[in-house]
Design an enzyme around this catalytic site. Sequence first.
Site, mmCIF file in Angstrom:
data_model
loop_
_atom_site.group_PDB
_atom_site.id
_atom_site.type_symbol
_atom_site.label_atom_id
_atom_site.label_comp_id
_atom_site.label_asym_id
_atom_site.label_seq_id
_atom_site.Cartn_x
_atom_site.Cartn_y
_atom_site.Cartn_z
ATOM 1 N N ASN A 291 -10.399 -0.292 -0.264
ATOM 2 C CA ASN A 291 -8.947 -0.136 -0.105
ATOM 3 C C ASN A 291 -8.266 -0.739 -1.325
ATOM 4 O OD1 ASN A 291 -6.229 -0.711 0.489
ATOM 5 N ND2 ASN A 291 -6.617 -1.001 2.664
ATOM 6 N N HIS B 3 -3.386 7.065 2.626
ATOM 7 C CA HIS B 3 -3.777 5.786 2.033
ATOM 8 C C HIS B 3 -5.182 5.445 2.522
ATOM 9 C CE1 HIS B 3 -4.130 1.658 1.056
ATOM 10 N NE2 HIS B 3 -3.827 1.197 2.250
ATOM 11 N N CYS C 281 0.823 -1.223 0.000
ATOM 12 C CA CYS C 281 0.000 0.000 0.000
ATOM 13 C C CYS C 281 0.851 1.265 0.000
ATOM 14 C CB CYS C 281 -0.945 -0.011 1.195
ATOM 15 S SG CYS C 281 -1.983 -1.470 1.257
HETATM 16 C C1 LIG Z 1 -10.409 -5.055 9.792
HETATM 17 C C2 LIG Z 1 -11.006 -4.044 10.780
HETATM 18 C C3 LIG Z 1 -12.053 -3.179 10.116
HETATM 19 C C4 LIG Z 1 -11.676 -4.850 11.890
HETATM 20 O O1 LIG Z 1 -12.179 -3.949 12.866
HETATM 21 P P1 LIG Z 1 -11.839 -4.177 14.384
HETATM 22 O O2 LIG Z 1 -12.551 -3.129 15.109
HETATM 23 O O3 LIG Z 1 -10.357 -4.212 14.548
HETATM 24 O O4 LIG Z 1 -12.478 -5.595 14.628
HETATM 25 P P2 LIG Z 1 -11.954 -6.807 15.521
HETATM 26 O O5 LIG Z 1 -11.112 -7.705 14.681
HETATM 27 O O6 LIG Z 1 -11.344 -6.282 16.789
HETATM 28 O O7 LIG Z 1 -13.311 -7.527 15.846
HETATM 29 C C5 LIG Z 1 -14.329 -6.879 16.593
HETATM 30 C C6 LIG Z 1 -15.584 -7.716 16.572
HETATM 31 O O8 LIG Z 1 -16.128 -7.742 15.242
HETATM 32 C C7 LIG Z 1 -16.249 -9.099 14.780
HETATM 33 N N1 LIG Z 1 -15.915 -9.100 13.351
HETATM 34 C C8 LIG Z 1 -14.690 -9.222 12.779
HETATM 35 N N2 LIG Z 1 -14.816 -9.167 11.443
HETATM 36 C C9 LIG Z 1 -16.121 -8.993 11.180
HETATM 37 C C10 LIG Z 1 -16.860 -8.844 10.000
HETATM 38 N N3 LIG Z 1 -16.273 -8.837 8.785
HETATM 39 N N4 LIG Z 1 -18.197 -8.659 10.086
HETATM 40 C C11 LIG Z 1 -18.816 -8.651 11.291
HETATM 41 N N5 LIG Z 1 -18.164 -8.793 12.455
HETATM 42 C C12 LIG Z 1 -16.838 -8.965 12.403
HETATM 43 C C13 LIG Z 1 -15.263 -9.878 15.606
HETATM 44 O O9 LIG Z 1 -15.650 -11.228 15.671
HETATM 45 C C14 LIG Z 1 -15.352 -9.186 16.948
HETATM 46 O O10 LIG Z 1 -16.515 -9.632 17.602
HETATM 47 P P3 LIG Z 1 -16.563 -9.728 19.215
HETATM 48 O O11 LIG Z 1 -16.385 -8.317 19.735
HETATM 49 O O12 LIG Z 1 -17.944 -10.274 19.491
HETATM 50 O O13 LIG Z 1 -15.453 -10.647 19.605
HETATM 51 C C15 LIG Z 1 -9.912 -3.156 11.391
HETATM 52 O O14 LIG Z 1 -9.099 -3.897 12.250
HETATM 53 C C16 LIG Z 1 -9.053 -2.517 10.357
HETATM 54 O O15 LIG Z 1 -9.502 -1.800 9.488
HETATM 55 N N6 LIG Z 1 -7.726 -2.705 10.464
HETATM 56 C C17 LIG Z 1 -6.801 -2.064 9.604
HETATM 57 C C18 LIG Z 1 -6.913 -2.632 8.268
HETATM 58 C C19 LIG Z 1 -6.062 -1.929 7.327
HETATM 59 O O16 LIG Z 1 -5.875 -0.755 7.409
HETATM 60 N N7 LIG Z 1 -5.544 -2.694 6.408
HETATM 61 C C20 LIG Z 1 -4.851 -2.210 5.335
HETATM 62 C C21 LIG Z 1 -3.535 -1.729 5.675
HETATM 63 S S1 LIG Z 1 -2.912 -1.538 4.117
#
Ligand SMILES: CC(C)(COP(=O)(O)OP(=O)(O)OC[C@H]1O[C@@H](n2cnc3c(N)ncnc32)[C@H](O)[C@@H]1OP(=O)(O)O)[C@@H](O)C(=O)NCCC(=O)NCCS
Length: 333
Positions: free
Chosen positions: A289, A258, A122
Amino acid sequence: MTHLGISPNVRASGIHGVGAYRPRRIVPNSDIIDRIHSSDDWIRTRSGITTRRFAEPDETVQMMSVSAARDAIAAAGLEASDIDCVIVATVSHLMQTPAVATTIADELGCSPAAAFDISAACAGFCYALSLASDMVRVGTSEHTLVIGVERLSDITNPDDRSTAFIFADGAGAVVVGPSDTPRIGPVVWGSDGDKAGYITQTRSWDDVFADDELRWPTLHMEGNPVFRWASFEMAKTAREALDRAGVDPTELDVFVPHQANMRITDAMARTLKLPENVAIARDIAEQGNTSAASIPLALERMIADGEAKSGQSALFIAFGAGLVYAAQVVIIP
Ligand SMILES: CC(C)(COP(=O)(O)OP(=O)(O)OC[C@H]1O[C@@H](n2cnc3c(N)ncnc32)[C@H](O)[C@@H]1OP(=O)(O)O)[C@@H](O)C(=O)NCCC(=O)NCCS
């Protein structure tokens, strides 16, 4: 004493034109959620994404790149023959060799321009922009075409809850050339390979072929650590790029991070204490993204919508698999 043909003068560089290609097929959250047991509300709240675009079979890495590049070259008021170097940043061109930059250069009519690909995920666009700027400044290149392009839908598992709703496809391009005044500031960049496992291909090609099932490698992401790293560490990198360019946050006009996650964008803007009047790129809402393509795509949209105006200052910050990161301040063409 000979100077080996090297000019003692270093000139300034700038972005002269921007182009973009957005795939035709718009994919709403409702098309994604069943396979990952998610909801439209969860995806909007956690990432800011409402739709993304997935490329159709004819919208190849080559095709999207050529289209974006033609627009960038035209916007710069140049001909393809004026381009003497083509750099393509991508991690989703499935042909490992030759570099896709060579066939893109040929189709555009840039041959015999130097042409090569770089792999910096990225951050690829900002890495390539920095290379292009330095090459133009010392005279290695007169006009370099920088393309960020991805077909991440090819390497994303539609059943993977942590990636299926985030990644998308598209291409963006800019032309970098000499400038009377500095229009691309110093890059602040780096890597942290200790965190390489946070975003990675699930398996290497030799593992794929050692397995009778020939399971296709896809992207694996540990979203939460990436989120925390990006939200806190990347604001420091962005701040350093502003400092090195001598631009105070209160003087900045445009912020183009980004397009990883809307919450990361908001967290960085808060940490940087960007004033209300700074225009912030929010292309992720409709585009998803798109990794190396995300900054030029977001920039093109802001210019087209009049949110970013010629002569204004813009801060770029990109980060991703590696982990890698790069930031610089530029002037909008
Ligand atoms: C991926 C992302 C959106 C997930 O959000 P988050 O707040 O970190 O979510 P978590 O992994 O902590 O999970 C939180 C809850 O949502 C749930 N969950 C995870 N993925 C899910 C989905 N796709 N749909 C619904 N629920 C989901 C989990 O099971 C968890 O449930 P719980 O609280 O009952 O245990 C976030 O971590 C993110 O954007 N990270 C950065 C990604 C990024 O920038 N990537 C590119 C870099 S180039």
